[in-house]
Enzyme design. Sequence first.
Site, PDB file in Angstrom:
ATOM      1  N   CYS A   1       2.124  -1.083  -5.206  1.00 22.76           N
ATOM      2  CA  CYS A   1       2.132   0.288  -4.663  1.00 22.76           C
ATOM      3  C   CYS A   1       0.746   0.633  -4.111  1.00 22.76           C
ATOM      4  CB  CYS A   1       2.556   1.293  -5.727  1.00 22.76           C
ATOM      5  SG  CYS A   1       4.333   1.304  -6.053  1.00 22.76           S
TER       6      CYS A   1
ATOM      7  N   ASP B   1      -0.130 -13.951  -0.180  1.00 26.06           N
ATOM      8  CA  ASP B   1      -0.370 -14.025  -1.622  1.00 26.06           C
ATOM      9  C   ASP B   1      -1.823 -14.427  -1.863  1.00 26.06           C
ATOM     10  OD1 ASP B   1       1.696 -14.495  -4.296  1.00 26.06           O
ATOM     11  OD2 ASP B   1      -0.391 -15.157  -4.446  1.00 26.06           O
TER      12      ASP B   1
ATOM     13  N   HIS C   1       7.087  -4.949  -9.491  1.00 25.50           N
ATOM     14  CA  HIS C   1       7.492  -4.271  -8.251  1.00 25.50           C
ATOM     15  C   HIS C   1       8.199  -5.364  -7.468  1.00 25.50           C
ATOM     16  CE1 HIS C   1       6.407  -1.416  -4.696  1.00 25.50           C
ATOM     17  NE2 HIS C   1       7.170  -2.378  -4.208  1.00 25.50           N
TER      18      HIS C   1
ATOM     19  N   HIS D   1       9.477  -8.172  -5.366  1.00 26.79           N
ATOM     20  CA  HIS D   1       8.834  -8.872  -4.249  1.00 26.79           C
ATOM     21  C   HIS D   1       9.514 -10.204  -4.023  1.00 26.79           C
ATOM     22  CE1 HIS D   1       6.713  -9.779  -7.989  1.00 26.79           C
ATOM     23  NE2 HIS D   1       6.466 -10.986  -7.493  1.00 26.79           N
TER      24      HIS D   1
END
Length: 112
Positions: free
Chosen positions: A7, A30, A97, A99
């Site tokens: 976020c 990444d 979160h 992904h």
Amino acid sequence: MKDCIFCKIIAGEIPSAKVYEDDEILIFKDIAPIAKIHLLCVPKEHFAYLSEAGEGRAALLGRTLLKIGALKDELGLGDGYRLVVNQGENAGQTVRHLHIHILGGQPLPWGN
Ligand code: AMP
């Protein structure tokens, strides 16, 4: 969501190497790549697990997969790629979160 690293990346509070962004998703490199190309695709809306997504996010998830497919050449994935979604402890999910790992840029071993 407070204290969620992705976020904060989406909000621009933590820097990232962005490769694609639209209203719904962000794709960035990444920080600890395990393949020549290792990207993360995150929905901007915070939720941790597919099991939390619900019917309300079915279209978002579908559009996200279609968008990755549409971007494959732009992202350097024309020779093939792999999508990975780690979910929960046994899978080693470290960021809560949702992904999608996008791996490519090289042959990707499968099995032994
Ligand atoms: P997972 O283990 O499936 O939850 O994947 C989390 C991924 O996020 C790992 O591959 C990390 O290397 C990656 N990651 C963590 N922090 C950052 C960051 N600040 N920028 C880019 N990637 C990150």
